[in-house]
Design a protein around this motif. Structure first.
Motif, PDB file in Angstrom:
ATOM      1  N   ALA A  80      -5.945 -11.167   3.907  1.00 32.72           N
ATOM      2  CA  ALA A  80      -6.132  -9.716   3.857  1.00 32.72           C
ATOM      3  C   ALA A  80      -5.131  -9.064   2.902  1.00 32.72           C
ATOM      4  N   ARG A  81      -5.428  -7.846   2.528  1.00 30.53           N
ATOM      5  CA  ARG A  81      -4.520  -7.008   1.746  1.00 30.53           C
ATOM      6  C   ARG A  81      -3.561  -6.361   2.736  1.00 30.53           C
ATOM      7  N   VAL A  82      -2.284  -6.785   2.703  1.00 37.58           N
ATOM      8  CA  VAL A  82      -1.342  -6.441   3.769  1.00 37.58           C
ATOM      9  C   VAL A  82      -0.361  -5.376   3.282  1.00 37.58           C
ATOM     10  N   GLY A  83      -0.187  -4.352   4.130  1.00 40.09           N
ATOM     11  CA  GLY A  83       0.864  -3.369   3.914  1.00 40.09           C
ATOM     12  C   GLY A  83       2.031  -3.650   4.835  1.00 40.09           C
ATOM     13  N   VAL A 157      -5.365  -0.925   2.204  1.00 35.79           N
ATOM     14  CA  VAL A 157      -4.742  -1.935   3.064  1.00 35.79           C
ATOM     15  C   VAL A 157      -5.703  -2.361   4.178  1.00 35.79           C
ATOM     16  N   GLU A 158      -5.808  -3.681   4.395  1.00 35.63           N
ATOM     17  CA  GLU A 158      -6.722  -4.233   5.401  1.00 35.63           C
ATOM     18  C   GLU A 158      -6.009  -4.661   6.672  1.00 35.63           C
ATOM     19  N   ALA A 159      -4.699  -4.800   6.608  1.00 35.33           N
ATOM     20  CA  ALA A 159      -3.893  -5.156   7.782  1.00 35.33           C
ATOM     21  C   ALA A 159      -2.493  -4.615   7.550  1.00 35.33           C
ATOM     22  N   GLU A 183      -3.556   6.525  14.275  1.00 39.39           N
ATOM     23  CA  GLU A 183      -4.159   7.821  13.953  1.00 39.39           C
ATOM     24  C   GLU A 183      -4.608   7.876  12.497  1.00 39.39           C
ATOM     25  N   ILE A 184      -3.758   7.391  11.581  1.00 33.88           N
ATOM     26  CA  ILE A 184      -4.011   7.558  10.147  1.00 33.88           C
ATOM     27  C   ILE A 184      -4.990   6.511   9.606  1.00 33.88           C
ATOM     28  N   MET A 185      -4.887   5.291  10.085  1.00 26.79           N
ATOM     29  CA  MET A 185      -5.786   4.228   9.600  1.00 26.79           C
ATOM     30  C   MET A 185      -6.430   3.494  10.774  1.00 26.79           C
ATOM     31  N   PRO A 186      -7.309   4.178  11.521  1.00 21.58           N
ATOM     32  CA  PRO A 186      -7.961   3.553  12.669  1.00 21.58           C
ATOM     33  C   PRO A 186      -8.807   2.348  12.231  1.00 21.58           C
ATOM     34  N   GLY A 187      -8.791   1.306  13.064  1.00 14.55           N
ATOM     35  CA  GLY A 187      -9.553   0.103  12.761  1.00 14.55           C
ATOM     36  C   GLY A 187      -8.780  -0.939  11.984  1.00 14.55           C
ATOM     37  N   VAL A 188      -7.630  -0.577  11.402  1.00 17.15           N
ATOM     38  CA  VAL A 188      -6.809  -1.545  10.680  1.00 17.15           C
ATOM     39  C   VAL A 188      -5.904  -2.263  11.684  1.00 17.15           C
ATOM     40  N   TYR A 214      -1.735 -11.269   7.491  1.00 15.26           N
ATOM     41  CA  TYR A 214      -2.484 -11.781   6.340  1.00 15.26           C
ATOM     42  C   TYR A 214      -3.730 -12.548   6.774  1.00 15.26           C
ATOM     43  N   VAL A 215      -3.625 -13.337   7.824  1.00 16.04           N
ATOM     44  CA  VAL A 215      -4.764 -14.162   8.253  1.00 16.04           C
ATOM     45  C   VAL A 215      -5.537 -13.544   9.410  1.00 16.04           C
ATOM     46  N   ARG A 216      -5.020 -12.498   9.996  1.00 17.79           N
ATOM     47  CA  ARG A 216      -5.606 -11.959  11.228  1.00 17.79           C
ATOM     48  C   ARG A 216      -7.045 -11.473  11.073  1.00 17.79           C
ATOM     49  N   PRO A 217      -7.391 -10.655  10.073  1.00 17.44           N
ATOM     50  CA  PRO A 217      -8.791 -10.218   9.978  1.00 17.44           C
ATOM     51  C   PRO A 217      -9.771 -11.375   9.812  1.00 17.44           C
ATOM     52  N   GLN A 218      -9.409 -12.352   8.983  1.00 20.85           N
ATOM     53  CA  GLN A 218     -10.299 -13.477   8.733  1.00 20.85           C
ATOM     54  C   GLN A 218     -10.465 -14.332   9.988  1.00 20.85           C
ATOM     55  N   VAL A 219      -9.362 -14.612  10.674  1.00 15.45           N
ATOM     56  CA  VAL A 219      -9.439 -15.420  11.890  1.00 15.45           C
ATOM     57  C   VAL A 219     -10.192 -14.666  12.989  1.00 15.45           C
TER      58      VAL A 219
END
Length: 690
Positions: A80-83, A157-159, A183-188, A214-219
């Motif tokens: 994922a694209r991580v912040g 950012v994805e995660a 609040e600002i990025m719900p669902g991330v 980094y791997v959390r969304p994919q897993v």
């Protein structure tokens, strides 16, 4: 009838093992892996194994799965694209790391630092500070955090990772930022360092939490998709569990939340399978040797438990997560043999022919000599053996490849082949010494468990080198990782850092902290539907000499600490330090961290009924084969393992066939089948165990 299914996804094949809990009967299947979507191979394999076994898919109530999804995401850099949110002044934490450059004094000349999983342009600084004792030094500037999070949201950012200085002592600021992020990025998905790894050392905590993000969304997507498909194809209440790097299981929900603990679930599966068969056979102290096509993985089992290290390394990424202490060497069935023109000295590996084109004997276009080709030339892999039940070895192609090595060295074909196998064995021997002798263990006190597709071929020779007997070849050695997946148990842990001298902390403080950790990990397992009265909890302490960086992990019990104080912990540390390093010091002892580990009960699986017909081994004989060993020719008897009953003795030289592997028993040695189905290989002069 009730069935449990173990699934291990490898780079070439996906192995499945279906086990009947009522009688221990098992069925195996191998299907090609599908790297683009591993669940395709898993589901295809389930269809195949149910058809071949005649088992109704609705009878499968549990699926235990070793997966490489997280590992592959890191190795291919497709996560994922991580912040990252960190404390002001610590923006460069991942970039600076530990200022370590591999390669010695001149390593910096050729060292190229890999890309950060959370790049600097996606890192923001929170104006806040927590002190080393957990006190608030500077309050969180929430408005500044909101502004930074909006920037990360616009950047796609994805995660999100939140890792603040000293958050392991006080997580209040991290939790406040997480609420703002919701609040600002719900669902991330948001990962907090105080939850993922609540331990000291900023860089390790930050790197571990970033990898988790980094791997959390994919897993999470993979696990959710697989869970839904299993519920649709098998039964609505089917339970999916994922193998952890430390050999335990995690529920699908836990795996999706903390995938950093699943990075090395593949090698852990084989060790878990070895524990299952060796402990049931009465062997609590075992060295394991998993020989595949490209590499050999070795580990040490002491008192029925695998040695676990507190660090997991994948490629150039190291995270603070527990994993089975597996060491790998580049020697396997596909390792390529070559003779450099300059030295004319035979070399084997680490380059491998892989699955494509593979060894020359496969007949798929390979032309370079490999360890497998040498085994074919020596007669250890007869042409009558069908690998995986599908294709036969080509002796003529193997001989042509090895002849090139013989010509380059000026020796005969058989001498070259034997040299290739001996060098490969020495590589494996070196790895086994690394996890035994160099860790303070005497290999003569251990048995040696050989598995994997090529392990049973080399096990007898490794037993001679290590003087570790018996050499144990478990049933289904080529699919032992799937056995491990199917027979291990759910596990979780909780930890905290202390960093206090033993002389400055009371036994009551330590016991209270241990019990708090125990309560936390019990609650975690209870949330995964494991009843409190079924859980097994044990505690550990990380101790070091004051002023040193080296930690040793020791078992500890809160009740014993309350009753007898901390003196026993210091004595245990000195004894372990002396065992590993031959000396101890008179320095003060420092308690660095505490840990509680909870496990579910072992699965209730009946022992498989004995098979085979009588004690006459001739009933399982299917032929004979000429082999070459130690410069001499011998005739080996070939046995079908399916026809070997318990207590049968096989005198070497002998070759034992089965669908997924081949076992070699050398001249001067014998094997006996125990009640579990293990083949126990010993020197011929040694008495047979009762």
């Amino acid at each position: 009838m009730s069935y449990r299914l173990g699934v291990d996804v490898g780079g070439t094949f996906t192995d499945l093992l279906l086990m009947d809990e009522s009688n221990g009967e098992s069925f195996i299947a191998k299907v090609p892996s599908t790297p683009s979507d591993p669940s395709v191979a898993v589901l295809d394999g389930i269809d195949r194994i149910c058809r071949s076994s005649g088992v109704d898919p609705s009878g499968i109530h549990s699926v235990m799965h070793g997966t490489t999804v997280a590992t592959n995401a890191i190795l291919t850099r497709r996560g994922a694209r991580v912040g990252l949110v960190t404390t002001r002044g610590y923006k460069q934490v991942l970039h600076i790391a530990r200022s370590f450059v591999p390669g010695g004094l001149g390593g910096w000349v050729v060292f190229n630092k890999g890309e950060l999983l959370a790049p600097l342009e996606l890192t923001i600084e929170a104006d806040e500070r927590i002190g080393a004792r957990g006190e608030v030094v500077r309050e969180l500037d929430e408005d500044g955090v909101r502004s930074g999070l909006r920037m990360l949201r616009e950047a796609g950012v994805e995660a999100l990772t939140i890792c603040l200085v000293n958050a392991y002592r006080n997580a209040a600021h991290e939790q406040r930022i997480a609420r703002v992020a919701a609040e600002i990025m719900p669902g991330v998905p948001v990962s907090l360092s105080s939850e993922v790894v609540p331990e000291m050392q900023e860089y390790e905590r930050a790197e571990t939490t970033v990898v988790n993000s980094y791997v959390r969304p994919q897993v999470a997507h993979y696990v959710q998709h697989l869970q839904e498909e299993l519920q649709r194809r098998l039964r609505p209440d089917v339970r999916l569990a994922i193998l952890r790097s430390d050999g335990g299981l995690a529920t699908s929900q836990s795996a999706a939340q903390a995938p950093v603990n699943m990075l090395l679930s593949g090698p852990a599966g084989g060790v878990a399978g070895a524990i299952w068969f060796c402990s049931r056979g009465g062997f609590p102290k075992v060295l394991t040797c998993d020989v595949g096509g490209t590499s050999t993985d070795v580990a040490l089992i002491d008192d029925g438990h695998a040695r676990v290290r507190r660090e997991t390394r994948v490629g150039d990424i190291a995270v603070r997560a527990p994993s089975v202490d597996v060491r790998t060497v580049g020697a396997g069935g596909g390792s390529i043999a070559f003779v450099p023109e300059l030295t004319r000295a035979l070399r084997v590996g680490p380059e491998s022919a892989g699955a494509v084109p593979g060894p020359a004997a496969y007949g798929h276009g390979g032309a370079q000599a490999t360890v497998t080709d040498a085994n074919v030339v020596l007669g250890y892999l007869p042409a009558t053996q069908k690998l995986g039940g599908d294709f036969q070895m080509r002796h003529d192609l193997a001989a042509a490849a090895v002849q090139k090595i013989a010509d380059a060295m000026g020796v005969s074909l058989l001498e070259a082949a034997e040299g290739i196998v001996r060098i490969a064995n020495e590589h494996m021997y070196g790895a086994l010494r690394l996890i035994s002798v160099e860790q303070g263990y005497d290999p003569r006190d251990f048995a040696l468990c050989a598995f994997g597709g090529a392990g049973p071929l080399h096990g007898n020779a490794l037993g001679i080198l290590m003087n570790a007997w018996p050499v144990i070849v478990p049933p289904g050695p080529g699919v032992l990782c799937a056995y491990g997946d199917a027979t291990t148990r759910i596990k979780d842990e909780a930890s905290r850092s202390l960093v206090r001298r033993l002389s400055e902390i009371t036994a009551e403080e330590v016991a209270d902290a241990l019990e708090q950790l125990g309560d936390a990990v019990r609650a975690s397992l209870a949330g995964q539907d494991i009843a409190l009265d079924q859980q097994q909890v044990n505690w550990q302490a990380d101790v070091r000499y004051q002023g040193q960086a080296l930690l040793l992990t020791l078992e500890i019990d809160p009740a014993h600490v309350r009753a007898h104080g901390l003196g026993g912990l210091a004595m245990a540390f000195d004894a372990e330090h002396e065992r590993q390093f031959t000396f101890s010091l008179s320095e003060a002892h420092e308690l660095v961290g505490l840990r509680a580990i909870a496990r579910a009960p072992r699965p209730s699986i009946a022992d498989k009924a004995a098979e085979g017909s009588g004690l006459d081994p001739q009933a399982a004989v299917i032929g004979a084969q000429a082999i070459h060993y130690a410069g001499r020719n011998h005739e080996a008897t070939i046995y079908d393992r399916a026809g070997l009953a318990p207590k049968r003795r096989l005198d070497g030289p002998a070759i034992v066939f089965e669908l997924d592997s081949t076992t070699l028993i050398l001249p001067g040695h014998h094997a006996i089948v125990d009640e579990v189905g293990n083949l126990l290989i010993r020197p011929g002069t040694q008495e047979i165990a009762a």
